[in-house]
Design a protein around this motif. Structure first.
Motif, short mmCIF file in Angstrom:
data_model
loop_
_atom_site.label_atom_id
_atom_site.label_comp_id
_atom_site.label_asym_id
_atom_site.label_seq_id
_atom_site.Cartn_x
_atom_site.Cartn_y
_atom_site.Cartn_z
N SER A 1 7.10 -41.16 1.87
CA SER A 1 7.11 -39.81 1.32
C SER A 1 7.42 -39.83 -0.18
O SER A 1 6.77 -39.14 -0.97
N HIS B 1 4.52 -34.65 2.20
CA HIS B 1 5.03 -33.67 3.15
C HIS B 1 4.87 -34.17 4.59
O HIS B 1 5.79 -34.04 5.40
N GLU B 2 3.72 -34.76 4.91
CA GLU B 2 3.49 -35.27 6.27
C GLU B 2 4.47 -36.37 6.63
O GLU B 2 4.99 -36.41 7.75
N ARG C 1 0.62 -34.87 -2.54
CA ARG C 1 1.72 -33.96 -2.20
C ARG C 1 1.72 -33.69 -0.69
O ARG C 1 2.77 -33.68 -0.04
N GLU C 2 0.52 -33.48 -0.13
CA GLU C 2 0.42 -33.25 1.32
C GLU C 2 0.79 -34.49 2.12
O GLU C 2 1.42 -34.39 3.17
N GLN C 3 0.44 -35.67 1.61
CA GLN C 3 0.83 -36.92 2.28
C GLN C 3 2.35 -37.05 2.28
O GLN C 3 2.95 -37.46 3.28
N ARG D 1 -2.82 -32.76 -5.09
CA ARG D 1 -2.68 -32.02 -3.83
C ARG D 1 -2.68 -32.96 -2.63
O ARG D 1 -1.86 -32.84 -1.72
N PHE D 2 -3.61 -33.91 -2.63
CA PHE D 2 -3.70 -34.88 -1.54
C PHE D 2 -2.38 -35.63 -1.36
O PHE D 2 -1.84 -35.72 -0.26
N GLY E 1 -8.88 -30.13 0.43
CA GLY E 1 -7.49 -30.51 0.73
C GLY E 1 -7.34 -31.94 1.22
O GLY E 1 -6.25 -32.37 1.53
N HIS E 2 -8.44 -32.66 1.30
CA HIS E 2 -8.43 -34.06 1.75
C HIS E 2 -9.76 -34.68 1.35
O HIS E 2 -10.66 -34.01 0.87
#
Length: 185
Positions: A28, A57-58, A53-55, A50-51, A172-173
């Motif tokens: 993370s 978060h996951e 940041r989402e990784q 964005r990609f 978003g991916h």
């Protein structure tokens, strides 16, 4: 003081979960550092920001899931120190390649934890791991591998990178990683 909820949950399983929590938190932080890198004014790739940041978060959600599971089973959560992540990459391709390597490491640790659950004859633990992380990890590895191929075809820099980044921003991916998975696009 021992937990009253603890049943058929070994110290080895607890240690394995604590180790996996640290691995998830480390990943993370790496992804958060990559997001910050791509947000910089001299890099300016909002899709990759964005990609990543989402990784981040996951992976943080995965760590929290394991923390909650450890507490549910009566184990003791040990939050360990996270190593400082890299904050510089030589290129977008370098960041994606590093991410692929990181995902493979996290997946290997998840597989080792699954083996531990089997060896400890803990079917609940095995089921939770299988349901929660294994499928997602394999899909992440595939997405990143396809992203590398897509970026190589686009030239990895300049207009090609800009177009790939805009596609990531829009979807978003990496859209190539999601094709054929039930029409998510």
């Amino acid at each position: 003081m021992n937990s009253l909820a603890k049943q058929n949950f070994t110290t080895l399983a607890e240690d394995g979960i604590n180790s996996q929590i640290q691995i998830e938190q480390t990943a993370s932080q790496v992804y958060l550092a990559a997001a910050a890198y791509f947000a910089r004014d001299n890099v300016a790739l909002p899709g990759l920001e964005r990609f990543f940041r989402e990784q981040a978060h996951e992976n943080q959600e995965s760590a929290q899931y394991l923390i909650d599971y450890q507490n549910t089973r009566g184990g003791r959560v040990e939050i360990k120190q996270i190593p400082e992540p890299n904050t510089e990459w030589t290129s977008a391709m370098n960041a994606i390649e590093s991410s692929l390597s990181l995902e493979k490491d996290v997946n290997k640790a998840s597989l080792n934890l699954t083996t531990l659950a089997i060896d400890q004859a803990d079917p609940h633990f095995f089921h939770i791991l299988k349901k929660h992380s294994l499928k997602h990890r394999v899909q992440s590895i595939e997405e990143l591998a396809k992203a590398i191929t897509q970026m190589q075809r686009a030239g990895g820099d300049g207009l090609g990178l800009y177009l790939v980044d805009q596609d990531i921003w829009k979807h978003g991916h990496f859209s190539v990683g999601r094709l054929g998975l039930g029409g998510e696009d």
